[in-house]
Design a protein around this motif. Structure first.
Motif, PDB file in Angstrom:
ATOM      1  N   LEU A   1      54.763  65.933  33.605  1.00 51.09           N
ATOM      2  CA  LEU A   1      54.317  65.638  34.973  1.00 51.09           C
ATOM      3  C   LEU A   1      54.011  66.919  35.739  1.00 51.09           C
ATOM      4  O   LEU A   1      52.991  66.997  36.445  1.00 51.09           O
ATOM      5  N   ASP A   2      54.861  67.917  35.599  1.00 49.69           N
ATOM      6  CA  ASP A   2      54.611  69.195  36.286  1.00 49.69           C
ATOM      7  C   ASP A   2      53.299  69.818  35.829  1.00 49.69           C
ATOM      8  O   ASP A   2      52.511  70.298  36.652  1.00 49.69           O
ATOM      9  N   LEU A   3      53.061  69.794  34.539  1.00 49.32           N
ATOM     10  CA  LEU A   3      51.826  70.396  34.023  1.00 49.32           C
ATOM     11  C   LEU A   3      50.586  69.603  34.430  1.00 49.32           C
ATOM     12  O   LEU A   3      49.553  70.188  34.746  1.00 49.32           O
ATOM     13  N   VAL A   4      50.683  68.275  34.434  1.00 49.46           N
ATOM     14  CA  VAL A   4      49.548  67.470  34.886  1.00 49.46           C
ATOM     15  C   VAL A   4      49.259  67.791  36.352  1.00 49.46           C
ATOM     16  O   VAL A   4      48.101  67.938  36.745  1.00 49.46           O
ATOM     17  N   ALA A   5      50.301  67.932  37.157  1.00 48.77           N
ATOM     18  CA  ALA A   5      50.106  68.256  38.574  1.00 48.77           C
ATOM     19  C   ALA A   5      49.458  69.625  38.752  1.00 48.77           C
ATOM     20  O   ALA A   5      48.663  69.824  39.664  1.00 48.77           O
ATOM     21  N   GLU A   6      49.786  70.558  37.884  1.00 48.19           N
ATOM     22  CA  GLU A   6      49.249  71.917  37.993  1.00 48.19           C
ATOM     23  C   GLU A   6      47.882  72.092  37.339  1.00 48.19           C
ATOM     24  O   GLU A   6      47.043  72.831  37.856  1.00 48.19           O
ATOM     25  N   GLN A   7      47.679  71.433  36.186  1.00 46.62           N
ATOM     26  CA  GLN A   7      46.494  71.722  35.381  1.00 46.62           C
ATOM     27  C   GLN A   7      45.624  70.502  35.083  1.00 46.62           C
ATOM     28  O   GLN A   7      44.585  70.641  34.459  1.00 46.62           O
ATOM     29  N   GLY A   8      46.073  69.334  35.485  1.00 43.90           N
ATOM     30  CA  GLY A   8      45.347  68.117  35.164  1.00 43.90           C
ATOM     31  C   GLY A   8      45.657  67.656  33.759  1.00 43.90           C
ATOM     32  O   GLY A   8      46.158  68.427  32.935  1.00 43.90           O
ATOM     33  N   VAL A   9      45.351  66.401  33.485  1.00 45.20           N
ATOM     34  CA  VAL A   9      45.601  65.839  32.161  1.00 45.20           C
ATOM     35  C   VAL A   9      44.876  66.643  31.090  1.00 45.20           C
ATOM     36  O   VAL A   9      45.427  66.920  30.027  1.00 45.20           O
ATOM     37  N   ALA A  10      43.664  67.036  31.371  1.00 44.99           N
ATOM     38  CA  ALA A  10      42.870  67.771  30.381  1.00 44.99           C
ATOM     39  C   ALA A  10      43.464  69.146  30.068  1.00 44.99           C
ATOM     40  O   ALA A  10      43.182  69.709  29.018  1.00 44.99           O
ATOM     41  N   GLY A  11      44.313  69.665  30.940  1.00 45.60           N
ATOM     42  CA  GLY A  11      44.851  71.003  30.756  1.00 45.60           C
ATOM     43  C   GLY A  11      46.177  71.076  30.042  1.00 45.60           C
ATOM     44  O   GLY A  11      46.721  72.162  29.858  1.00 45.60           O
ATOM     45  N   ILE A  12      46.732  69.933  29.626  1.00 46.54           N
ATOM     46  CA  ILE A  12      48.029  69.995  28.968  1.00 46.54           C
ATOM     47  C   ILE A  12      47.897  69.819  27.467  1.00 46.54           C
ATOM     48  O   ILE A  12      46.911  69.300  26.968  1.00 46.54           O
ATOM     49  N   SER A  13      48.912  70.287  26.772  1.00 39.46           N
ATOM     50  CA  SER A  13      48.976  70.154  25.313  1.00 39.46           C
ATOM     51  C   SER A  13      50.442  70.017  24.925  1.00 39.46           C
ATOM     52  O   SER A  13      51.340  70.293  25.729  1.00 39.46           O
ATOM     53  N   HIS A  14      50.665  69.604  23.695  1.00 42.41           N
ATOM     54  CA  HIS A  14      52.045  69.510  23.199  1.00 42.41           C
ATOM     55  C   HIS A  14      52.746  70.858  23.316  1.00 42.41           C
ATOM     56  O   HIS A  14      53.902  70.931  23.729  1.00 42.41           O
ATOM     57  N   ARG A  15      52.042  71.903  22.953  1.00 44.37           N
ATOM     58  CA  ARG A  15      52.620  73.250  22.976  1.00 44.37           C
ATOM     59  C   ARG A  15      53.027  73.638  24.402  1.00 44.37           C
ATOM     60  O   ARG A  15      54.114  74.163  24.630  1.00 44.37           O
ATOM     61  N   LYS A  16      52.153  73.396  25.365  1.00 43.18           N
ATOM     62  CA  LYS A  16      52.463  73.750  26.760  1.00 43.18           C
ATOM     63  C   LYS A  16      53.634  72.940  27.297  1.00 43.18           C
ATOM     64  O   LYS A  16      54.502  73.473  27.997  1.00 43.18           O
ATOM     65  N   VAL A  17      53.659  71.645  26.970  1.00 48.48           N
ATOM     66  CA  VAL A  17      54.753  70.794  27.454  1.00 48.48           C
ATOM     67  C   VAL A  17      56.067  71.243  26.832  1.00 48.48           C
ATOM     68  O   VAL A  17      57.085  71.369  27.535  1.00 48.48           O
ATOM     69  N   ALA A  18      56.073  71.496  25.543  1.00 52.67           N
ATOM     70  CA  ALA A  18      57.306  71.944  24.870  1.00 52.67           C
ATOM     71  C   ALA A  18      57.801  73.254  25.468  1.00 52.67           C
ATOM     72  O   ALA A  18      59.005  73.404  25.740  1.00 52.67           O
ATOM     73  N   ALA A  19      56.897  74.190  25.692  1.00 56.79           N
ATOM     74  CA  ALA A  19      57.291  75.471  26.284  1.00 56.79           C
ATOM     75  C   ALA A  19      57.868  75.264  27.687  1.00 56.79           C
ATOM     76  O   ALA A  19      58.900  75.846  28.022  1.00 56.79           O
ATOM     77  N   ARG A  20      57.216  74.454  28.505  1.00 57.95           N
ATOM     78  CA  ARG A  20      57.702  74.210  29.869  1.00 57.95           C
ATOM     79  C   ARG A  20      59.068  73.520  29.858  1.00 57.95           C
ATOM     80  O   ARG A  20      59.928  73.827  30.667  1.00 57.95           O
TER      81      ARG A  20
END
Length: 182
Positions: free
Chosen positions: A19-38
């Motif tokens: 949710l944080d990443l979608v709010a910051e980067q949009g759905v198109a801007g997230i990936s499994h790697r980014k979510v796992a890191a966050r």
């Protein structure tokens, strides 16, 4: 690092991170790697807890919808008359829906997904159903549908307009929609 079995909060952290990443980067801007890191979890946790990005997004937006619908229900709960409910709706448009950029972005991202994907449309329909049940305590079915649409529209306009309309204008719009309510 703890395994999924011994880390019962891991799944929740992943959802929150998504949710944080979608709010910051949009759905198109997230990936499994980014979510796992966050979330601070191993990349393998993504496939352990979710079948894919679509499932993760459904779970994340389900949590978001539940939080937003609960806030609306709690805001309208004290109203005992249609006039009090109309006042609470006016407040909701000016206080719950505005001022939270994260919630605005998440709402718009969900609407975009819902326009394309039936699974996300089910989430928005469920959200509308909860809002409408709450409003139906005070208003007839036609008024509820109109008021629900007015809330969405005015909330988005207030959030995105460079010169948001006044509370008085909102109150007059709500009064017009609810005018036939005893």
């Amino acid at each position: 690092m703890a395994t999924g079995y011994t880390d019962p909060e891991r799944r929740d952290r992943i959802i929150d991170a998504a949710l944080d990443l979608v709010a910051e980067q949009g759905v198109a801007g997230i990936s499994h790697r980014k979510v796992a890191a966050r979330a601070g979890v191993p990349l393998g946790s993504m496939t352990y807890h979710f079948d894919g990005m679509a499932e993760l997004l459904r779970e994340a937006f389900t949590r978001f919808v539940d939080d937003r619908a609960t806030a609306f229900e709690e805001h309208l709960a004290p109203a005992t008359t249609p006039a009090e409910a109309a006042e609470a709706v006016t407040d909701a448009i000016h206080h719950i829906a505005v001022g939270d950029q994260r919630a605005l972005v998440l709402t718009l991202e969900l609407y975009t997904l819902a326009a394309r994907e039936p699974a996300f449309r089910e989430l928005t329909h469920g959200w509308m159903a909860r809002s409408r049940r709450c409003l139906a305590r005070h208003f007839d079915a036609d008024t509820v549908r109109q008021l629900d649409a007015l809330i969405e529209g005015l909330s988005i306009h207030r959030a995105l307009d460079t010169a948001p309309h006044s509370r008085d204008l909102t109150a007059r719009a709500v009064a017009r929609v609810t005018a036939g309510t005893p």
